[in-house]
Write an enzyme that holds these catalytic residues in place. Sequence first.
Site, PDB file in Angstrom:
ATOM      1  N   GLU A 121      20.353 -13.445 -19.019  1.00 50.84           N
ATOM      2  CA  GLU A 121      19.265 -14.261 -19.547  1.00 50.84           C
ATOM      3  C   GLU A 121      17.930 -13.770 -18.991  1.00 50.84           C
ATOM      4  OE1 GLU A 121      20.562 -16.537 -21.548  1.00 50.84           O
ATOM      5  OE2 GLU A 121      19.169 -18.229 -21.737  1.00 50.84           O
ATOM      6  N   ALA A 181       0.837  -1.206   0.000  1.00 52.05           N
ATOM      7  CA  ALA A 181       0.000   0.000   0.000  1.00 52.05           C
ATOM      8  C   ALA A 181       0.872   1.257   0.000  1.00 52.05           C
ATOM      9  CB  ALA A 181      -0.924  -0.004   1.208  1.00 52.05           C
ATOM     10  N   GLU A 182       1.952   1.222   0.788  1.00 51.30           N
ATOM     11  CA  GLU A 182       2.844   2.388   0.827  1.00 51.30           C
ATOM     12  C   GLU A 182       3.513   2.601  -0.532  1.00 51.30           C
ATOM     13  OE1 GLU A 182       4.736   2.644   5.229  1.00 51.30           O
ATOM     14  OE2 GLU A 182       4.725   0.656   4.329  1.00 51.30           O
ATOM     15  N   TYR A 183       3.888   1.461  -1.145  1.00 49.52           N
ATOM     16  CA  TYR A 183       4.509   1.533  -2.465  1.00 49.52           C
ATOM     17  C   TYR A 183       3.519   2.132  -3.472  1.00 49.52           C
ATOM     18  CZ  TYR A 183       6.652  -0.062  -6.830  1.00 49.52           C
ATOM     19  OH  TYR A 183       7.193  -0.120  -8.086  1.00 49.52           O
ATOM     20  N   LYS A 226      33.427 -20.697 -15.936  1.00 47.16           N
ATOM     21  CA  LYS A 226      34.191 -19.644 -16.606  1.00 47.16           C
ATOM     22  C   LYS A 226      35.499 -19.438 -15.861  1.00 47.16           C
ATOM     23  CE  LYS A 226      29.887 -17.442 -17.817  1.00 47.16           C
ATOM     24  NZ  LYS A 226      28.902 -16.409 -17.538  1.00 47.16           N
ATOM     25  N   CYS A 282     -14.228 -44.246  -8.346  1.00 44.67           N
ATOM     26  CA  CYS A 282     -14.837 -45.559  -8.162  1.00 44.67           C
ATOM     27  C   CYS A 282     -15.572 -45.545  -6.832  1.00 44.67           C
ATOM     28  CB  CYS A 282     -13.746 -46.628  -8.145  1.00 44.67           C
ATOM     29  SG  CYS A 282     -14.235 -48.136  -7.309  1.00 44.67           S
ATOM     30  N   TYR A 342      24.851 -12.437 -16.385  1.00 45.95           N
ATOM     31  CA  TYR A 342      25.990 -13.355 -16.287  1.00 45.95           C
ATOM     32  C   TYR A 342      27.252 -12.832 -16.969  1.00 45.95           C
ATOM     33  CZ  TYR A 342      24.060 -14.827 -20.830  1.00 45.95           C
ATOM     34  OH  TYR A 342      23.564 -14.847 -22.088  1.00 45.95           O
ATOM     35  N   LYS A 356      26.003 -29.527 -19.769  1.00 50.16           N
ATOM     36  CA  LYS A 356      24.552 -29.682 -19.886  1.00 50.16           C
ATOM     37  C   LYS A 356      23.991 -30.759 -18.953  1.00 50.16           C
ATOM     38  CE  LYS A 356      22.520 -27.917 -22.944  1.00 50.16           C
ATOM     39  NZ  LYS A 356      22.367 -27.340 -24.244  1.00 50.16           N
ATOM     40  N   ASP A 393      17.616 -21.310 -18.601  1.00 53.77           N
ATOM     41  CA  ASP A 393      16.951 -21.670 -19.845  1.00 53.77           C
ATOM     42  C   ASP A 393      15.987 -20.564 -20.245  1.00 53.77           C
ATOM     43  OD1 ASP A 393      16.597 -23.236 -21.971  1.00 53.77           O
ATOM     44  OD2 ASP A 393      15.469 -24.814 -20.954  1.00 53.77           O
ATOM     45  N   LYS A 399      23.113 -22.522 -15.780  1.00 48.71           N
ATOM     46  CA  LYS A 399      22.838 -22.123 -17.163  1.00 48.71           C
ATOM     47  C   LYS A 399      21.332 -21.992 -17.268  1.00 48.71           C
ATOM     48  CE  LYS A 399      23.950 -23.109 -21.942  1.00 48.71           C
ATOM     49  NZ  LYS A 399      22.641 -22.978 -22.549  1.00 48.71           N
ATOM     50  N   GLU A 452      28.126 -20.981 -12.559  1.00 46.05           N
ATOM     51  CA  GLU A 452      26.773 -20.408 -12.515  1.00 46.05           C
ATOM     52  C   GLU A 452      25.785 -21.396 -13.104  1.00 46.05           C
ATOM     53  OE1 GLU A 452      27.307 -17.269 -15.283  1.00 46.05           O
ATOM     54  OE2 GLU A 452      28.842 -16.342 -14.050  1.00 46.05           O
ATOM     55  N   CYS A 502     -15.834 -49.158 -12.681  1.00 48.61           N
ATOM     56  CA  CYS A 502     -14.428 -49.195 -12.281  1.00 48.61           C
ATOM     57  C   CYS A 502     -13.731 -50.386 -12.963  1.00 48.61           C
ATOM     58  CB  CYS A 502     -14.319 -49.326 -10.768  1.00 48.61           C
ATOM     59  SG  CYS A 502     -12.644 -49.654 -10.208  1.00 48.61           S
ATOM     60  N   CYS A 504     -12.953 -52.461  -3.533  1.00 44.51           N
ATOM     61  CA  CYS A 504     -12.197 -52.372  -4.783  1.00 44.51           C
ATOM     62  C   CYS A 504     -10.745 -52.780  -4.536  1.00 44.51           C
ATOM     63  CB  CYS A 504     -12.259 -50.945  -5.319  1.00 44.51           C
ATOM     64  SG  CYS A 504     -11.208 -50.688  -6.757  1.00 44.51           S
ATOM     65  N   CYS A 560     -12.892 -53.157 -10.142  1.00 47.76           N
ATOM     66  CA  CYS A 560     -13.877 -53.902  -9.359  1.00 47.76           C
ATOM     67  C   CYS A 560     -15.273 -53.888  -9.949  1.00 47.76           C
ATOM     68  CB  CYS A 560     -13.915 -53.384  -7.924  1.00 47.76           C
ATOM     69  SG  CYS A 560     -14.648 -51.750  -7.765  1.00 47.76           S
TER      70      CYS A 560
HETATM   71  S1  IVH Z   1      27.941 -16.981 -20.806  1.00 49.86           S
HETATM   72  C1  IVH Z   1      30.567 -15.475 -24.275  1.00 49.86           C
HETATM   73  N1  IVH Z   1      26.536 -17.753 -18.724  1.00 49.86           N
HETATM   74  O1  IVH Z   1      23.598 -19.982 -22.927  1.00 49.86           O
HETATM   75  C2  IVH Z   1      29.791 -16.268 -23.282  1.00 49.86           C
HETATM   76  N2  IVH Z   1      25.557 -17.971 -20.887  1.00 49.86           N
HETATM   77  O2  IVH Z   1      24.715 -21.701 -24.944  1.00 49.86           O
HETATM   78  C3  IVH Z   1      28.379 -15.893 -23.244  1.00 49.86           C
HETATM   79  N3  IVH Z   1      23.272 -18.848 -20.871  1.00 49.86           N
HETATM   80  O3  IVH Z   1      23.768 -17.509 -25.414  1.00 49.86           O
HETATM   81  C4  IVH Z   1      27.487 -16.769 -22.478  1.00 49.86           C
HETATM   82  N4  IVH Z   1      23.096 -19.051 -18.693  1.00 49.86           N
HETATM   83  O4  IVH Z   1      21.960 -17.282 -23.608  1.00 49.86           O
HETATM   84  C5  IVH Z   1      26.564 -17.642 -20.068  1.00 49.86           C
HETATM   85  N5  IVH Z   1      25.393 -18.345 -16.792  1.00 49.86           N
HETATM   86  C6  IVH Z   1      25.426 -18.233 -18.130  1.00 49.86           C
HETATM   87  C7  IVH Z   1      24.330 -18.584 -18.958  1.00 49.86           C
HETATM   88  C8  IVH Z   1      24.442 -18.449 -20.333  1.00 49.86           C
HETATM   89  C9  IVH Z   1      22.485 -19.191 -19.869  1.00 49.86           C
HETATM   90  C10 IVH Z   1      22.897 -18.944 -22.301  1.00 49.86           C
HETATM   91  C11 IVH Z   1      23.189 -17.710 -23.081  1.00 49.86           C
HETATM   92  C12 IVH Z   1      24.085 -18.145 -24.214  1.00 49.86           C
HETATM   93  C13 IVH Z   1      23.813 -19.604 -24.273  1.00 49.86           C
HETATM   94  C14 IVH Z   1      24.987 -20.361 -24.846  1.00 49.86           C
END
Ligand code: IVH
Length: 685
Positions: free
Chosen positions: A175, A36-38, A292, A428, A227, A316, A119, A117, A115, A410, A434, A413
Site C-alpha cells: 500500500e 550534508a554527507e549524504y 492472514k 474576550c 504486505y 474494519k 488506508d 490495514k 497486519e 463576548c 467573564c 459577559c
Molecule cells: S492483503 C489477496 N494486506 O485493502 C489479498 N491488503 O480491501 C490482497 N490493504 O486492495 C490484500 N492493508 O489495497 C492486504 N495489510 C494488508 C492491507 C491490504 C491495506 C488494502 C489493499 C487491498 C484492500 C482490500
Amino acid sequence: MAVPDEIKRRVEALRREIDYHNWRYYVLDQPVISDAEYDALMAELQRLEQRYPELVTPDSPTQRVGAPPSEAFAPVRHEVPMLSLDNAFTDEDVHDFERRVKERLGEEKIDYATEPKLDGLAVSILYENGRLVRAATRGDGYTGEDITANVRTIRSIPLRLQGSGWPDRFEARGEVFMPIEGFRQLNQWAERHGEKTFANPRNAAAGSLRQLDPRITARRPLDFFCYGFGVFPQDRLPATHHEMLETFLAWGIPVAPERSVVRGAEGCLAYYRQMLEKRDTLPYETDGVVYKVDRFDWQRRLGFTARAPRWAIAHKFPAHEATTIVEDIEIQVGRTGILTPVAKLKPVQVGGVTVSSASLHNFAEMKRKDVRIGDTVIVRRAGDVIPEVVKVIGEKRPSGARTIAPPTRCPACGSEVVEDPGGTLLRCSGGLFCPAQLKAGIKHFASRRAMDIDGLGEKLIDQLLEKGLIKDVADLYRLTVDQLEKLERMGLKSARNLVEALEKSKHTTLARFLYALGIREVGEVTAQILADHFRSLEKLMAASELELEQLPGIGPIVARHIVAFFRQPHNLDVIERLRRAGVHWETPQVDATPRPLEGKTFVFTGSLSSMSREEAKSRVEALGGKVTNSVSKKTDYVVAGEKPGSKFDKAMKLGVDVLDEEQFLDLLQQSSPSWTNLQETEHRD
Ligand code: IVH
C-alpha cells in the site's frame, strides 16, 4: 570516447552507498551519516552522470525525480490478479471466518499473520534482477496503470534491492500511503499558497500518485508498506507469510512494524483491540487490521473465491468520518478568553464515539469552509484531536442556510472582543469577570493533571457558580457536605466523596499547582521547569522577566505573562487563600534520584543475553519500576529474551507492550540519569 573503468566503478560504488543510506534513513529510520554527507555523495554522482550521460540508468538514485510528465498512464495487465479482501465488522464475523478456515483445512490450531490495514492505494512493484522495473496500480484487479515514474519518487521504495537471494523476477505488493504528519504539512502548505487542500491522507495519496508529472509526486510525502507478493517462483517461497515479510524487509522493502503472528480467532481479536487502542497514535491512518492464515501450504489449500482469498479477512475499524447536519453554531469562550465557533450537530457515530459538536477552530476557518446552520457536513474524528468539520456538501445546502458573524461583544459577559496580535483569533477582554472564562478556569484547576479533584465535573461547577457557592477556585475548599448534598444530582455519598477528593487534592506538587493556576502559556512542561528551578513559590513570584527568560523554553512572551499574573492583586489573594485552606507541597529536591520508571510494571520471560534476571530486576527497580511474575492487563512491559514462555503469549493476548532485549536496553539507557542530564544540557544550549 569510452568511459574510463575507474569512473564506472566509482559511479557504481556511489549508487550502492546512496542506496544503502536511503535504506537506513527511509526504511530503518536509523541514518548513519549526516544530511550534508549524504548530499555530498549525491552531488558527486550527479556530477559524474552529467559528464558521462551514457552511464545514467533508470535505477540510479539521481533518477527518482527525473522522468518528464507523460500524457497518460499506460495499461498494465496483472499476471496474477490483484484481488480484494472480504470484510469482518464484528467479533462474530471473525469467529465465522475462523470456523470456515478450520472446516476447510480440517485443522484446529491456526496461526494468523496480522497486519494493520493501511488506508492508501494498492500498488504492485516488479523487480527484475534486483532492480525496480515497473510499478502499477491495482485498477480493476486485472488491468492497472503504469505508474513507475511516480513510484520511483517514493524514497522508502528501493530502486535496487539490498542483500541477496532474490528471485530474478518477482512482484512485491503493498500500500502506498501518506503519513499523517506529511498530510498535515501538505495541507498547511496548500492553504498558505491558496491551493486546494485534501480531505484526508488517502485522497492526498491517491491524488499524488495519479500525477502525470512525477516531479509533483516527488514533492509529496508518500510512503509504502509491503504486505504480500504477486508473481513469485513457487519453489523460492518460504513456509509462511510472516517469513516472507521478513525476507522482503531484509531486501530493503519496507513492511509495517506493527505486524504480528497470533493463534486463532481469539489472538486475532486481541490484536484488533490492541491496534484499535493504538490507532490514534500511529503515524499513518488505518481503517482496520488484516488476518492472514500464516502457512502458505494452507493458503493454497484454501484458495480464492472470485473476489477475494479465503485465507484472509479485513477486520474494519469504525469509520473516521460521517455525514450529519449542522443544527446550530455556538460560540465557546475558553479559559483564556478565546472565542471559538463550534458546530452543534445532529448526533452521529464517528470512529465508535457519538459526536454532537465539532470545532470550527476560528472565524477565518469557518468562513473559508463556508459552514452554515442547516448545512450537511462531513465530520471527522481522527487521532486524539477534537472532532472537526471537514467540508460542507454544497449540493445539500437548504435555501436559507444561515451564517453567523464574528461577535464584537463576548456572548458570555458582554465585554469587548479584541483581535489577537496574530489576526486570526478573537478574545474576550473580560478576564475573570467573564463567567465562561471563570468556569473554564475552574475546570482546568480541577483537571486530572492539575489538582486532580475527582468528581468535580462541568455540570457541578455550573451549579456551584449559579448558586453563588463559589466565586473562584479558593472557595472550593470551603464547600461542606451539607451544601453539596442539596445540589441537583448529588447525594450524601457523592457530597462526601467530593469533600474527600478536595481534601486529598490539597497535598500536591509545586509544578501541578503552578499548572493549575492557569497562567497563560504555562503548560505542564513550563510549570515543571519553573518548579525545578525556583523550588519555592515565593522565589518564583519575585522573579523578574529577565530572570525568567534565562530558563530553557521560556521566551519573553511567557515571561511577561508570568510576571503579569503575579502582579494581579486578585491572583495573589486567591493564592493566599488556597494556601491558608491547606494546599501544600514538598519543596522539590534538586538532587533527588530520578525515578523515570515509577509506576511501571515489568514482567520478564526467556533469558537475556546481556544480564541475569536478578540484574535486570535491580536495574528496573533502581529506576523506580516494579517487577512482577505474572502478566495482567496492568503490566506495562513484558521483556522477552531468548525462548520466551507462555507469558509472551499472554502479553500478546492482552495487548501488553512486548520489548525485545535491545528495546529493553534502550529503555534503561533512556531512563538513566546521565541521559536525562544530557538532554537538559542540550536543551539549555
Ligand atoms: S492483503 C489477496 N494486506 O485493502 C489479498 N491488503 O480491501 C490482497 N490493504 O486492495 C490484500 N492493508 O489495497 C492486504 N495489510 C494488508 C492491507 C491490504 C491495506 C488494502 C489493499 C487491498 C484492500 C482490500
